[in-house]
Design a protein around this motif. Structure first.
Motif, short mmCIF file in Angstrom:
data_model
loop_
_atom_site.label_atom_id
_atom_site.label_comp_id
_atom_site.label_asym_id
_atom_site.label_seq_id
_atom_site.Cartn_x
_atom_site.Cartn_y
_atom_site.Cartn_z
N SER A 53 45.21 31.06 17.39
CA SER A 53 44.94 30.16 16.28
C SER A 53 45.64 30.56 14.98
O SER A 53 46.19 31.75 14.97
N ILE A 54 45.72 29.66 14.06
CA ILE A 54 46.54 30.31 12.87
C ILE A 54 45.56 30.34 11.66
O ILE A 54 44.46 29.68 11.27
N SER A 55 45.75 31.49 10.90
CA SER A 55 44.72 31.61 9.66
C SER A 55 45.72 31.49 8.36
O SER A 55 46.85 31.94 8.50
N ILE A 56 45.35 31.04 7.41
CA ILE A 56 46.02 30.71 6.23
C ILE A 56 44.86 31.17 4.92
O ILE A 56 44.05 31.19 4.88
N ALA A 57 45.81 32.34 4.34
CA ALA A 57 45.25 32.65 3.13
C ALA A 57 45.92 32.44 1.89
O ALA A 57 47.28 32.17 1.68
N ALA A 58 45.23 31.53 1.05
CA ALA A 58 45.97 31.00 -0.26
C ALA A 58 44.82 30.98 -1.37
O ALA A 58 44.13 30.37 -1.67
N PRO A 59 44.72 32.15 -2.11
CA PRO A 59 43.97 32.35 -3.23
C PRO A 59 44.02 31.36 -4.28
O PRO A 59 42.98 31.43 -4.81
N PHE A 60 44.90 30.65 -4.40
CA PHE A 60 44.94 29.72 -5.35
C PHE A 60 45.11 28.29 -4.93
O PHE A 60 45.22 27.22 -5.52
N GLY A 61 44.80 28.09 -3.52
CA GLY A 61 44.84 26.73 -2.80
C GLY A 61 46.26 26.38 -2.44
O GLY A 61 47.21 27.25 -2.75
#
Length: 100
Positions: A53-61
């Motif tokens: 699976s793929i995880s995305i981290a984007a604290p600002f969206g």
């Protein structure tokens, strides 16, 4: 989202000031590091997990990235090399809109 700290990441505070001219405290994790990037559009991390699976981290969206907007990170002082980052990104993506 919990992300594993890499060796390079855990040592950022040791070399950051020498390279970029501003201090950086020791960072506890990757999400914190992303929140220090010069622009929200650059503060995106993608990781392939062990189960594919793929995880995305984007604290600002993800909005600035998809809208092709480059603006300074509101959570930190303007990066000393902001103009250089803008020039480099604008050369690669002429459709980029820069907001200050």
């Amino acid at each position: 989202m919990k992300m594993v700290r890499t060796y390079k990441q855990s040592c950022v505070h040791l070399w950051f000031e020498n390279r970029f001219g501003e201090p950086c405290e020791a960072l506890p994790d990757t999400d914190t590091a992303l929140s220090r990037f010069v622009a929200p559009a650059f503060a995106i991390g993608i990781r392939l997990e062990g189960d594919d699976s793929i995880s995305i981290a984007a604290p600002f969206g993800l909005e600035d990235m998809f809208a092709m907007v480059l603006r300074p990170n509101p959570r930190r002082p303007l990066a000393k090399d902001w103009d250089k980052a803008v020039a480099s990104a604008s050369a690669r993506w002429p459709e980029l809109r820069v907001e200050a």
